[in-house]
Design a protein around this motif. Structure first.
Motif, short mmCIF file in Angstrom:
data_model
loop_
_atom_site.label_atom_id
_atom_site.label_comp_id
_atom_site.label_asym_id
_atom_site.label_seq_id
_atom_site.Cartn_x
_atom_site.Cartn_y
_atom_site.Cartn_z
N VAL A 233 0.83 -1.20 0.00
CA VAL A 233 0.00 0.00 0.00
C VAL A 233 0.87 1.26 0.00
CG1 VAL A 233 -1.58 1.34 1.42
CG2 VAL A 233 -2.02 -1.08 1.04
N ALA A 234 1.96 1.22 0.77
CA ALA A 234 2.84 2.39 0.85
C ALA A 234 3.48 2.70 -0.50
CB ALA A 234 3.92 2.16 1.90
N ASN A 235 3.74 1.65 -1.28
CA ASN A 235 4.41 1.82 -2.57
C ASN A 235 3.43 1.94 -3.75
OD1 ASN A 235 6.91 1.61 -1.30
ND2 ASN A 235 6.93 -0.62 -1.50
N GLY A 236 2.15 1.78 -3.47
CA GLY A 236 1.16 1.80 -4.55
C GLY A 236 0.40 3.11 -4.60
N ARG A 237 -0.60 3.15 -5.48
CA ARG A 237 -1.40 4.36 -5.67
C ARG A 237 -2.71 4.28 -4.89
NH1 ARG A 237 -0.69 5.15 -12.24
NH2 ARG A 237 1.60 5.34 -12.25
N TYR A 238 -2.59 4.38 -3.57
CA TYR A 238 -3.77 4.26 -2.73
C TYR A 238 -4.11 5.57 -2.02
CZ TYR A 238 -3.32 -0.73 -3.57
OH TYR A 238 -3.25 -1.98 -4.17
N SER A 239 -3.32 6.61 -2.25
CA SER A 239 -3.64 7.97 -1.76
C SER A 239 -3.87 8.02 -0.26
CB SER A 239 -4.87 8.52 -2.50
OG SER A 239 -4.69 8.44 -3.90
N GLY A 240 -3.23 7.13 0.51
CA GLY A 240 -3.43 7.11 1.95
C GLY A 240 -4.82 6.70 2.36
N ARG A 241 -5.55 6.03 1.45
CA ARG A 241 -6.94 5.66 1.72
C ARG A 241 -7.12 4.22 2.16
NH1 ARG A 241 -10.68 9.76 2.29
NH2 ARG A 241 -10.03 11.53 1.02
N VAL A 242 -6.03 3.50 2.37
CA VAL A 242 -6.09 2.13 2.88
C VAL A 242 -5.30 2.09 4.18
CG1 VAL A 242 -5.57 -0.29 2.46
CG2 VAL A 242 -6.31 1.17 0.57
N LEU A 243 -5.96 1.75 5.28
CA LEU A 243 -5.37 1.81 6.62
C LEU A 243 -5.36 0.43 7.25
CD1 LEU A 243 -7.43 4.92 7.78
CD2 LEU A 243 -5.13 4.95 6.79
N PHE A 244 -4.26 0.07 7.88
CA PHE A 244 -4.13 -1.21 8.57
C PHE A 244 -4.01 -0.95 10.08
CE2 PHE A 244 -2.68 -2.08 4.30
CZ PHE A 244 -3.18 -3.34 4.03
N THR A 245 -4.90 -1.52 10.86
CA THR A 245 -4.88 -1.30 12.31
C THR A 245 -4.06 -2.35 13.04
OG1 THR A 245 -6.81 -2.68 12.84
CG2 THR A 245 -7.23 -0.42 12.11
N GLY A 246 -3.81 -3.51 12.41
CA GLY A 246 -3.22 -4.63 13.13
C GLY A 246 -4.29 -5.38 13.91
N PHE A 247 -3.86 -6.37 14.69
CA PHE A 247 -4.80 -7.19 15.46
C PHE A 247 -5.44 -6.37 16.58
CE2 PHE A 247 -5.51 -9.87 19.24
CZ PHE A 247 -6.53 -10.66 18.74
N ARG A 248 -6.74 -6.55 16.77
CA ARG A 248 -7.47 -5.91 17.85
C ARG A 248 -8.31 -6.95 18.58
NH1 ARG A 248 -4.21 -2.80 16.96
NH2 ARG A 248 -4.33 -0.57 16.52
N THR A 249 -8.18 -6.96 19.90
CA THR A 249 -8.95 -7.93 20.70
C THR A 249 -10.45 -7.66 20.59
OG1 THR A 249 -7.11 -8.12 22.25
CG2 THR A 249 -9.25 -8.90 23.00
#
Length: 418
Positions: free
Chosen positions: A289-305
């Motif tokens: 995502v960081a290297n692609g054309r996603y305009s900061g519109r894809v977010l990863f939160t990681g694991f959440r309980t």
């Protein structure tokens, strides 16, 4: 080996149902055997089952390989557990840092040896604890639980949460299901029930459930828009689940490229982490995502309980699985919170989603089809609203965790009577 007891919270007392076994019925000790301790759906489903079983009828004891997320949750509802390190979640669970073929084969051999040793330990435990029934919560433990049941003369119930397909594993478990010690099989979907054509008379379908009190859309507060400063006019799409290849993240990211090329008022939030001791795909997708054309519109939160605050802020949940998904909890929990779902028409998903009613179905592996379906729900707020209302209704009608526990408890008691 350790055994723990925890305190009981007020919520557990209020929401625990009273399920009568009949006059004069004695309490039965049931050993719940699980390799999944919370990151996957099997661990979460077991927790909700144990929370709502009647403790006056059944005395549960959970045996699991590690503390995981499940430990604290069992202590919350005062269910005793034991940690057995020889028990593994998967036969291919890695034991070494290396990811080459030699390390993989060595891990499989060591895990197989540990599984055999654990089976002997389990036999002794069943006899010592006067266990009345062995309940195998997911795939890895079925063989060990069944062997222990054969040796001890103890009935065994399988809870099938996996689709085997036309594989050796599928053939093996279908044959093993014919064993006289396996008295019942609880399948989480009709798709899972199809694993056992030679033991159809033992199978009962009970869909996974959600705690409708905990997943009440009128009570749960969202956190995504506040955390990431997302405006009210932006449509939030979400994925919740383990970050593994067959969940279809690659397909989803490819579809999002097409969506973002046409709409800027949309954000995708991916909630979940990679399973322990497996390839870290979460970092891979973050780099992509960081290297692609996603305009900061894809977010990863990681694991959440606790995924509820994340699901609550999602306008649509996406389940783009590329392999048959048995009965994903992300679908059921989304429905409970009144969130429509766009999911792959594979496995048990079409049993949960009525196309156009509480969500939309797409062909698996269809990037263009997924992108067009996402655009359809983005552009039609009335469709989202209508499907969201129907989502909560369908959860109340079919996926109440209290009713799921009642049905499973009935299966257990009927198995003991027979």
């Amino acid at each position: 080996m350790t055994e723990r007891f925890g305190g009981m919270g007020d919520e557990a007392v209020v929401s625990s149902p009273v399920l009568y076994a009949g006059k004069g019925a004695g309490k039965i000790k049931v050993l719940f055997l699980t390799g999944c301790t919370g990151r996957g759906g099997a661990g979460n489903s077991l927790f909700y089952l144990l929370k709502h079983l009647d403790p006056a009828v059944l005395e549960p004891l959970v045996v699991m390989p590690n503390e995981g997320v499940l430990k604290s949750r069992l202590e919350e509802i005062r269910v005793p557990y034991r940690i057995e390190s020889r028990l593994k979640e998967r036969l291919a669970e890695m034991r070494f840092r290396g990811r080459n073929r030699i390390c993989t084969m060595a891990s499989v051999v060591l895990n197989a040896v540990d599984s055999m040793r654990f089976t002997f330990d389990l036999v002794r435990m069943v006899a010592r604890e006067n266990v009345g029934l062995i309940y195998c919560n997911q795939m890895m433990v079925k063989l060990m639980g069944t062997v222990a049941g054969m040796v001890c003369g103890t009935p065994v119930i399988w809870h099938c949460r996996t689709l085997y397909g036309k594989t050796f594993r599928g053939w093996f478990f279908n044959r093993l299901a014919q064993s006289s010690s396996v008295v019942r099989i609880v399948a989480v979907s009709e798709a899972c029930a199809g694993n056992f054509p030679s033991a159809k008379e033992k199978v009962q379908v009970v869909y996974n459930g959600a705690d409708l009190i905990s997943f009440n859309p009128e009570v749960v507060q969202g956190c995504v828009r506040r955390m990431y400063r997302i405006g009210p006019d932006v449509v939030v799409l979400g994925f919740v689940g383990r970050i593994v290849e067959w969940k279809g993240i690659d397909i989803l990211l490819s579809a999002m490229k097409r969506v973002l090329a046409r709409r800027k008022d949309v954000v995708l939030v991916v909630v979940g982490g990679s399973p322990k001791r497996s390839l870290n795909l979460l970092d891979h997708y973050r780099r992509k995502v960081a290297n692609g054309r996603y305009s900061g519109r894809v977010l990863f939160t990681g694991f959440r309980t606790d995924v509820r605050p994340y699901l609550k802020d999602m306008d649509v949940t996406l389940v783009p699985s590329v392999a048959p998904d048995p009965c994903p909890r992300s679908v059921i929990e989304s429905l409970a919170l009144g969130t429509p779902v766009v999911g792959s028409a594979t496995g048990g998903v079409p049993e949960l989603i009525r196309d156009g009613y509480n969500g939309l179905l797409v062909k698996p592996n269809d990037v263009a089809g997924l992108a067009e379906t996402i655009l359809r729900v983005i552009e039609n707020s009335e469709l989202r609203r209508r499907m969201g209302s129907a989502a909560r209704v369908s959860a109340v009608q079919r996926h109440d965790a209290v009713e799921v526990a009642r049905r499973v408890q009935a299966v257990i008691l009927e198995a003991l009577r027979s």
